[in-house]
Design a protein around this motif. Structure first.
Motif, PDB file in Angstrom:
ATOM      1  N   UNK A   5       0.815  -1.214   0.000  1.00 47.53           N
ATOM      2  CA  UNK A   5       0.000   0.000   0.000  1.00 47.53           C
ATOM      3  C   UNK A   5       0.849   1.264   0.000  1.00 47.53           C
ATOM      4  N   UNK A   6       1.978   1.212   0.698  1.00 47.43           N
ATOM      5  CA  UNK A   6       2.893   2.344   0.732  1.00 47.43           C
ATOM      6  C   UNK A   6       3.524   2.605  -0.622  1.00 47.43           C
ATOM      7  N   UNK A   7       3.863   1.533  -1.324  1.00 46.50           N
ATOM      8  CA  UNK A   7       4.433   1.680  -2.667  1.00 46.50           C
ATOM      9  C   UNK A   7       3.392   2.294  -3.599  1.00 46.50           C
ATOM     10  N   UNK A  56      -1.583  19.211  -0.571  1.00 47.46           N
ATOM     11  CA  UNK A  56      -1.709  17.768  -0.766  1.00 47.46           C
ATOM     12  C   UNK A  56      -2.437  17.215   0.449  1.00 47.46           C
ATOM     13  N   UNK A  57      -3.564  16.545   0.218  1.00 43.58           N
ATOM     14  CA  UNK A  57      -4.374  15.987   1.286  1.00 43.58           C
ATOM     15  C   UNK A  57      -4.355  14.468   1.166  1.00 43.58           C
ATOM     16  N   UNK A  58      -3.995  13.800   2.251  1.00 48.83           N
ATOM     17  CA  UNK A  58      -4.092  12.345   2.294  1.00 48.83           C
ATOM     18  C   UNK A  58      -5.246  12.015   3.226  1.00 48.83           C
ATOM     19  N   UNK A  59      -6.350  11.560   2.635  1.00 45.80           N
ATOM     20  CA  UNK A  59      -7.564  11.210   3.374  1.00 45.80           C
ATOM     21  C   UNK A  59      -7.463   9.741   3.772  1.00 45.80           C
ATOM     22  N   UNK A  60      -7.300   9.495   5.052  1.00 45.20           N
ATOM     23  CA  UNK A  60      -7.086   8.131   5.560  1.00 45.20           C
ATOM     24  C   UNK A  60      -8.367   7.473   6.064  1.00 45.20           C
ATOM     25  N   UNK A  61      -9.513   7.952   5.618  1.00 51.29           N
ATOM     26  CA  UNK A  61     -10.808   7.428   6.086  1.00 51.29           C
ATOM     27  C   UNK A  61     -10.955   5.930   5.833  1.00 51.29           C
ATOM     28  N   UNK A  62     -10.357   5.422   4.763  1.00 54.71           N
ATOM     29  CA  UNK A  62     -10.513   4.013   4.406  1.00 54.71           C
ATOM     30  C   UNK A  62      -9.266   3.191   4.717  1.00 54.71           C
ATOM     31  N   UNK A  63      -8.400   3.726   5.578  1.00 54.59           N
ATOM     32  CA  UNK A  63      -7.174   3.018   5.974  1.00 54.59           C
ATOM     33  C   UNK A  63      -7.327   2.534   7.410  1.00 54.59           C
ATOM     34  N   UNK A  64      -7.248   1.216   7.592  1.00 59.07           N
ATOM     35  CA  UNK A  64      -7.419   0.614   8.914  1.00 59.07           C
ATOM     36  C   UNK A  64      -6.107   0.208   9.567  1.00 59.07           C
ATOM     37  N   UNK A  65      -5.027   0.171   8.791  1.00 52.54           N
ATOM     38  CA  UNK A  65      -3.758  -0.320   9.313  1.00 52.54           C
ATOM     39  C   UNK A  65      -2.607   0.383   8.603  1.00 52.54           C
ATOM     40  N   UNK A  66      -1.559   0.680   9.362  1.00 48.70           N
ATOM     41  CA  UNK A  66      -0.345   1.234   8.781  1.00 48.70           C
ATOM     42  C   UNK A  66       0.842   0.688   9.565  1.00 48.70           C
ATOM     43  N   UNK A  72       4.669   4.471   7.218  1.00 48.07           N
ATOM     44  CA  UNK A  72       5.243   5.689   7.803  1.00 48.07           C
ATOM     45  C   UNK A  72       6.325   6.263   6.898  1.00 48.07           C
ATOM     46  N   UNK A  73       7.168   5.390   6.344  1.00 47.75           N
ATOM     47  CA  UNK A  73       8.222   5.838   5.436  1.00 47.75           C
ATOM     48  C   UNK A  73       7.602   6.546   4.237  1.00 47.75           C
ATOM     49  N   UNK A  74       6.537   5.977   3.696  1.00 39.40           N
ATOM     50  CA  UNK A  74       5.848   6.571   2.551  1.00 39.40           C
ATOM     51  C   UNK A  74       5.327   7.963   2.893  1.00 39.40           C
ATOM     52  N   UNK A  75       4.691   8.105   4.052  1.00 39.15           N
ATOM     53  CA  UNK A  75       4.144   9.405   4.445  1.00 39.15           C
ATOM     54  C   UNK A  75       5.250  10.440   4.673  1.00 39.15           C
ATOM     55  N   UNK A  76       6.333  10.020   5.314  1.00 44.07           N
ATOM     56  CA  UNK A  76       7.435  10.946   5.583  1.00 44.07           C
ATOM     57  C   UNK A  76       8.094  11.382   4.275  1.00 44.07           C
ATOM     58  N   UNK A 118       8.258  15.186   2.865  1.00 45.92           N
ATOM     59  CA  UNK A 118       9.531  15.795   2.475  1.00 45.92           C
ATOM     60  C   UNK A 118       9.461  16.309   1.028  1.00 45.92           C
ATOM     61  N   UNK A 119       8.922  15.485   0.148  1.00 48.62           N
ATOM     62  CA  UNK A 119       8.790  15.881  -1.252  1.00 48.62           C
ATOM     63  C   UNK A 119       7.875  17.074  -1.432  1.00 48.62           C
ATOM     64  N   UNK A 120       6.775  17.086  -0.712  1.00 51.19           N
ATOM     65  CA  UNK A 120       5.841  18.207  -0.794  1.00 51.19           C
ATOM     66  C   UNK A 120       6.511  19.493  -0.328  1.00 51.19           C
ATOM     67  N   UNK A 121       7.171  19.419   0.795  1.00 49.74           N
ATOM     68  CA  UNK A 121       7.836  20.614   1.337  1.00 49.74           C
ATOM     69  C   UNK A 121       8.935  21.119   0.408  1.00 49.74           C
ATOM     70  N   UNK A 122       9.699  20.214  -0.175  1.00 45.66           N
ATOM     71  CA  UNK A 122      10.771  20.619  -1.095  1.00 45.66           C
ATOM     72  C   UNK A 122      10.215  21.298  -2.341  1.00 45.66           C
ATOM     73  N   UNK A 123       8.975  20.965  -2.691  1.00 46.76           N
ATOM     74  CA  UNK A 123       8.340  21.550  -3.868  1.00 46.76           C
ATOM     75  C   UNK A 123       7.510  22.784  -3.531  1.00 46.76           C
TER      76      UNK A 123
END
Length: 116
Positions: free
Chosen positions: A22-24, A41-51, A56-60, A64-69
């Motif tokens: 899922x992270x990939x 950039x909005x990540x809506x996690x309403x349908x995510x039950x597990x991480x 976490x690596x994907x979100x971080x 980082x990418x969003x901030x750099x841009x």
């Protein structure tokens, strides 16, 4: 996973688990977006039950990418199991977290969104 975009806001809606697979998938969606300075950039996690740590690596990396841009990344609709992971890792203080998607609409009006 669906992706919605418009000139000011990108909405990611992952589903199920944000684990290695899922992270990939989420990372690929984020990498496919051409960032424009000032986007939200909005990540809506309403349908995510597990991480897990892969999620976490994907979100971080996304943050980082969003901030750099010159973009702003926020999370919303974070369910208790995912919120617990963010709290344990103290990433809840790193990410901007909104309770609902509607709370974010005070920043960017929904009627300007176009679905891709």
């Amino acid at each position: 996973m669906t992706l919605t975009t418009e000139c000011q806001m990108i909405l990611f809606k992952p589903q199920g688990s944000i684990d290695l697979r899922g992270g990939i998938a989420l990372s690929e969606k984020m990498a496919g977006v051409v960032p424009q300075h000032g986007q939200l950039w909005v990540i809506d996690l309403a349908e995510v039950d597990f991480m897990d740590s892969s999620g976490l690596v994907c979100l971080v990396k996304g943050l980082k990418g969003a901030r750099q841009s010159g973009c702003r990344l926020v999370l919303c609709n974070v369910k208790a199991p995912v919120r617990l992971i963010l709290e344990i890792t103290q990433l809840d203080s790193v990410f901007e977290i909104f309770h609902t998607y509607e709370d974010i609409l005070t920043i960017v009006p929904e009627d300007t969104m176009v679905t891709v």
